[in-house]
Structure formats: C-alpha cells, structure tokens
Design an enzyme around this catalytic site. Sequence first.
Site, PDB file in Angstrom:
ATOM      1  N   LYS A   1       2.713   2.267   2.342  1.00 49.74           N
ATOM      2  CA  LYS A   1       2.639   2.863   3.680  1.00 49.74           C
ATOM      3  C   LYS A   1       3.723   2.238   4.541  1.00 49.74           C
ATOM      4  CE  LYS A   1      -2.075   4.276   4.763  1.00 49.74           C
ATOM      5  NZ  LYS A   1      -3.175   4.113   5.729  1.00 49.74           N
TER       6      LYS A   1
ATOM      7  N   LYS B   1       0.834  -1.220   0.000  1.00 53.83           N
ATOM      8  CA  LYS B   1       0.000   0.000   0.000  1.00 53.83           C
ATOM      9  C   LYS B   1       0.860   1.258   0.000  1.00 53.83           C
ATOM     10  CE  LYS B   1      -2.683  -0.684   3.654  1.00 53.83           C
ATOM     11  NZ  LYS B   1      -3.831  -0.482   4.564  1.00 53.83           N
TER      12      LYS B   1
END
Length: 133
Positions: A46, A44
Amino acid sequence: MKKVITYGTFDLLHVGHINILRRAKELGDYLLVVLSTDEFNAIKHKKAYYSYEDRKQILEAIRYVDEVIPENTWEQKISDVVDNDIDVFVMGHDWEGKFDFLKDYCEVVYLPRTEGISTSKIKNDLGLKGQKK
Ligand code: C2G
C-alpha cells in the site's frame, strides 16, 4: 478499564474508518489504534497519500481514539495485546479469521465493513487510477 485494540492504515479518512473506530470504542472504555507506518504499508503493498505523522495526528483528533502507536510488522500483535493489557481485538470482517490466534490472549471481534467506501475507491473516483495503491 476495558481496553480495545484495532489496526490499519487509515489513509484518506472516510466514514468506513469512523464507523469501525466508533463501534470498536463501544466495545470498551479505551481504544488503542495501531497505525501502519509508511514502511509497513510498503510491506502491505500500500502507498498512503498521507504520511504516518499526518495519519497519526488525524486519528488522534477523533473522539473515539485514545492512543495511536505504530504498526511496523505483522508479528507484533500478540506483544501489543499483552503489553497493553488489551481485552478486545477488533477488525473489519475483510480480515475474518485471519487473527484468530489472538483468541488465546483476548476477545477477537470482526465487524461488518461499511459498504460502498474505501480509500482505493476514493483514489479511483478522483482519477488517480494506476497510482500505486
Ligand atoms: N474498514 C471498514 N469499512 C470500510 C473500509 C475499511 O470497516 N469501508 C475497516 C477495515 O476493515 C479495517 C479498518 O477499517 O478494520 C482500517 O482499514 P485499512 O486502513 O484499509 O487497514 P488495513 O490495510 O486493512 O490494515 O495488521 C492489520 C492491517 O494493518 C490492517
């Protein structure tokens, strides 16, 4: 028993997370949180401050949360819903429409996000600009 499911990274826990968890639980009797692993966070794009194990322990301490399991892929949602007998899928409205394919398996609810707070904002406000998100 009406079972609710939601997904997320839930890093640097804040009231936006608590608000979505509370409202998700209000839609049923049991809330299953599918928590992004550190490896899935990388997919993602992240980078969580807290490890998966720490984020899991924090979530498990929240009164609205009944169970926490790992999110390893984008593709696991249908099997998660079917295998856990889920009635309602809940996400913040930043995901509006993205998971409508689940309507064949359960109710899909997108709830308003809590304005003015996010993990990215916390990092920026603390001068962690430029850190991998
Ligand atoms: N959220 C919110 N209000 C905020 C911040 C977050 O309602 N101010 C909600 C998001 O909409 C999401 C949940 O809190 O429903 C978790 O947010 P994140 O940890 O940022 O999760 P995200 O990266 O969106 O992961 O497969 C789905 C993904 O794992 C979702």
